[in-house]
Scaffold this motif. Sequence first.
Motif, PDB file in Angstrom:
ATOM      1  N   HIS A   1      46.771  39.936  38.045  1.00  0.00           N
ATOM      2  CA  HIS A   1      45.290  40.451  38.557  1.00  0.00           C
ATOM      3  C   HIS A   1      44.482  39.909  39.289  1.00  0.00           C
ATOM      4  O   HIS A   1      43.846  40.264  40.342  1.00  0.00           O
ATOM      5  N   HIS A   2      44.264  38.520  39.271  1.00  0.00           N
ATOM      6  CA  HIS A   2      43.494  37.665  39.774  1.00  0.00           C
ATOM      7  C   HIS A   2      43.997  37.156  41.607  1.00  0.00           C
ATOM      8  O   HIS A   2      43.347  37.318  42.256  1.00  0.00           O
ATOM      9  N   THR A   3      45.379  37.453  41.411  1.00  0.00           N
ATOM     10  CA  THR A   3      45.944  37.609  42.772  1.00  0.00           C
ATOM     11  C   THR A   3      45.690  38.883  43.567  1.00  0.00           C
ATOM     12  O   THR A   3      45.233  38.409  44.872  1.00  0.00           O
ATOM     13  N   VAL A   4      45.467  39.901  43.073  1.00  0.00           N
ATOM     14  CA  VAL A   4      45.017  40.904  43.992  1.00  0.00           C
ATOM     15  C   VAL A   4      43.508  40.863  44.165  1.00  0.00           C
ATOM     16  O   VAL A   4      43.071  41.202  45.400  1.00  0.00           O
ATOM     17  N   ARG A   5      42.513  40.401  43.244  1.00  0.00           N
ATOM     18  CA  ARG A   5      41.245  40.426  43.404  1.00  0.00           C
ATOM     19  C   ARG A   5      40.910  39.249  44.543  1.00  0.00           C
ATOM     20  O   ARG A   5      39.973  39.442  45.308  1.00  0.00           O
ATOM     21  N   ARG A   6      41.660  38.199  44.403  1.00  0.00           N
ATOM     22  CA  ARG A   6      41.296  36.932  45.495  1.00  0.00           C
ATOM     23  C   ARG A   6      42.018  36.954  46.422  1.00  0.00           C
ATOM     24  O   ARG A   6      41.561  36.496  47.497  1.00  0.00           O
ATOM     25  N   ALA A   7      43.220  37.506  46.791  1.00  0.00           N
ATOM     26  CA  ALA A   7      44.260  37.429  47.846  1.00  0.00           C
ATOM     27  C   ALA A   7      44.905  38.510  48.061  1.00  0.00           C
ATOM     28  O   ALA A   7      44.253  39.582  48.835  1.00  0.00           O
ATOM     29  N   VAL A   8      46.319  38.713  47.760  1.00  0.00           N
ATOM     30  CA  VAL A   8      46.930  40.076  48.232  1.00  0.00           C
ATOM     31  C   VAL A   8      48.092  40.105  47.371  1.00  0.00           C
ATOM     32  O   VAL A   8      48.781  39.027  47.052  1.00  0.00           O
ATOM     33  N   GLY A   9      48.390  41.215  46.608  1.00  0.00           N
ATOM     34  CA  GLY A   9      49.698  41.559  45.986  1.00  0.00           C
ATOM     35  C   GLY A   9      50.260  42.920  46.422  1.00  0.00           C
ATOM     36  O   GLY A   9      49.683  43.659  47.129  1.00  0.00           O
ATOM     37  N   ILE A  10      51.613  43.152  46.194  1.00  0.00           N
ATOM     38  CA  ILE A  10      52.357  44.063  46.294  1.00  0.00           C
ATOM     39  C   ILE A  10      52.842  44.797  45.144  1.00  0.00           C
ATOM     40  O   ILE A  10      53.620  44.169  44.704  1.00  0.00           O
ATOM     41  N   PHE A  11      52.572  46.107  45.033  1.00  0.00           N
ATOM     42  CA  PHE A  11      53.106  46.771  43.927  1.00  0.00           C
ATOM     43  C   PHE A  11      54.270  47.765  44.550  1.00  0.00           C
ATOM     44  O   PHE A  11      53.926  48.494  45.806  1.00  0.00           O
ATOM     45  N   ASP A  12      55.473  47.992  43.751  1.00  0.00           N
ATOM     46  CA  ASP A  12      56.294  49.011  43.981  1.00  0.00           C
ATOM     47  C   ASP A  12      55.675  50.126  43.063  1.00  0.00           C
ATOM     48  O   ASP A  12      56.052  49.902  41.712  1.00  0.00           O
ATOM     49  N   VAL A  13      55.340  51.297  43.674  1.00  0.00           N
ATOM     50  CA  VAL A  13      54.999  52.534  42.940  1.00  0.00           C
ATOM     51  C   VAL A  13      55.584  53.736  43.250  1.00  0.00           C
ATOM     52  O   VAL A  13      55.083  54.915  43.432  1.00  0.00           O
ATOM     53  N   SER A  14      56.993  53.445  43.524  1.00  0.00           N
ATOM     54  CA  SER A  14      57.656  54.680  44.004  1.00  0.00           C
ATOM     55  C   SER A  14      58.300  55.787  43.108  1.00  0.00           C
ATOM     56  O   SER A  14      58.801  56.493  43.661  1.00  0.00           O
ATOM     57  N   HIS A  15      57.655  55.374  41.799  1.00  0.00           N
ATOM     58  CA  HIS A  15      57.849  56.502  40.850  1.00  0.00           C
ATOM     59  C   HIS A  15      56.824  57.659  41.100  1.00  0.00           C
ATOM     60  O   HIS A  15      57.095  58.634  40.574  1.00  0.00           O
ATOM     61  N   MET A  16      55.943  57.344  41.862  1.00  0.00           N
ATOM     62  CA  MET A  16      54.848  58.597  42.138  1.00  0.00           C
ATOM     63  C   MET A  16      55.623  59.714  42.932  1.00  0.00           C
ATOM     64  O   MET A  16      56.817  59.529  43.700  1.00  0.00           O
ATOM     65  N   GLY A  17      55.166  60.897  42.941  1.00  0.00           N
ATOM     66  CA  GLY A  17      55.707  62.060  43.429  1.00  0.00           C
ATOM     67  C   GLY A  17      55.164  62.642  44.694  1.00  0.00           C
ATOM     68  O   GLY A  17      53.789  62.484  44.744  1.00  0.00           O
ATOM     69  N   GLU A  18      55.804  63.056  45.691  1.00  0.00           N
ATOM     70  CA  GLU A  18      55.285  63.584  47.008  1.00  0.00           C
ATOM     71  C   GLU A  18      55.912  64.763  47.241  1.00  0.00           C
ATOM     72  O   GLU A  18      57.089  65.243  47.025  1.00  0.00           O
ATOM     73  N   PHE A  19      55.112  65.909  47.478  1.00  0.00           N
ATOM     74  CA  PHE A  19      55.539  67.048  47.825  1.00  0.00           C
ATOM     75  C   PHE A  19      54.768  67.401  49.257  1.00  0.00           C
ATOM     76  O   PHE A  19      53.756  67.196  49.682  1.00  0.00           O
ATOM     77  N   ARG A  20      55.950  68.032  50.212  1.00  0.00           N
ATOM     78  CA  ARG A  20      55.350  68.692  51.429  1.00  0.00           C
ATOM     79  C   ARG A  20      55.208  70.117  51.360  1.00  0.00           C
ATOM     80  O   ARG A  20      55.878  70.671  50.886  1.00  0.00           O
ATOM     81  N   VAL A  21      53.951  70.228  51.962  1.00  0.00           N
ATOM     82  CA  VAL A  21      53.446  71.728  51.987  1.00  0.00           C
ATOM     83  C   VAL A  21      53.314  72.047  53.372  1.00  0.00           C
ATOM     84  O   VAL A  21      52.342  71.478  53.950  1.00  0.00           O
ATOM     85  N   ARG A  22      53.994  73.035  53.835  1.00  0.00           N
ATOM     86  CA  ARG A  22      53.850  73.296  55.417  1.00  0.00           C
ATOM     87  C   ARG A  22      53.754  74.716  55.773  1.00  0.00           C
ATOM     88  O   ARG A  22      54.147  75.600  54.829  1.00  0.00           O
ATOM     89  N   GLY A  23      53.601  75.079  56.805  1.00  0.00           N
ATOM     90  CA  GLY A  23      53.443  76.611  57.423  1.00  0.00           C
ATOM     91  C   GLY A  23      52.185  77.214  57.343  1.00  0.00           C
ATOM     92  O   GLY A  23      50.944  76.612  56.986  1.00  0.00           O
ATOM     93  N   PRO A  24      51.919  78.046  58.025  1.00  0.00           N
ATOM     94  CA  PRO A  24      50.707  79.082  57.953  1.00  0.00           C
ATOM     95  C   PRO A  24      49.813  79.242  56.588  1.00  0.00           C
ATOM     96  O   PRO A  24      48.700  79.438  56.793  1.00  0.00           O
TER      97      PRO A  24
END
Length: 368
Positions: free
Chosen positions: A40-63
């Motif tokens: 927690h303090h690493t992110v507030r004070r410096a920088v951290g990397i999270f892997d949140v690849s469980h999130m979902g992504e949908f492409r919606v395309r066309g007219p």
Amino acid sequence: MAEDLKTVTLNDVHQQLGAKMVPFAGYNMPVRYSSDLDEHHTVRRAVGIFDVSHMGEFRVRGPQALDLIQRVTSNDASKLTDGKAQYSCLPNTDGGIVDDLLVYKLADEDYLLVVNASNIDKDWNWISKHNTQGAEMQNVSDDISLFAVQGPKAIAALQGLTDADLSSIPYYSFVQGTFAGAPGVIISATGYTGAGGFELYVPNEHAKQVWDQVMAAGKPYGLKPIGLGARDTLRLEMGYCLYGNDIDDTTSPLEGGLGWITKFTKDFTNAAALKQQKADGVARKLVGFLLDGPGIPRSHYPLVDENGESIGEVTSGTQSPSLSKGVGLGYVKTEFSTPGSKIFVQVRGKNFPATVMKLPFVPGTEEG
């Protein structure tokens, strides 16, 4: 059962880094690498990397893409220009919320919707049901890795990995291009921490290359991998909602403090009922509160008034690492929702005094 859990592309990398892995939203996910407090303090004070690849992504395309998004989301996606993102939600027909999400406008007639991991199938089915005009939909959740690089040193840590001027990307804006040698990366000035930084949408085949280069580039700035434990305390200090805790199928956007993403300038699912609710006023509201003394609020603890009468319930709570005090979110009767109101958290029959606070609990670095 453990064998039924899905894994993110870098599952083995997290285990090699010593992460404690736990089931989360159907995935085997790193909850912490060292300690929640240190991360927690690493992110507030410096920088951290999270892997949140469980999130979902949908492409919606066309007219018909924009028409579909406008009908199923509460915010006004017609305001988006190329390279802009928007926080929104999917209202259901009963006054509640199917999910909250991000809407990215990649180009004309080309959008990316980012949804919560636990709701990927539910959201896909909901949006598909409303896709009566033939927008092109594609579930790309299993093709994309998502890394959140968060903290005040994020720009310094990442700038050497891209030609894009990271300092010139406004909040809730993004660019697409080559990052750490990987093509087709979305570099988005969004996040769930209030500490500033970027989210990187990376094709799976380049995930390890990007992760390794970020880890190396960030090392001089104190970058560390961060797990879901610290992600939760960071978002709670900002008062950000977590679907399934603070908002769900039974909570209206107006009760949940999401009136600002509920735009009645257009028609959308259940808009008439929500507009009437706004006119009538809600009976309960989601608030943030700070314990006056010791104690840690937890989900489902009762909230009571000075006479011990029920006024609501805690939805999320923790010990804030930044404040060293118990903080929480919860629904209370509207008359107790004004900042400064005195409420009590009931813990095993004992009432702990708390004060309703204006959110966020901890000042964020974002602008927008």
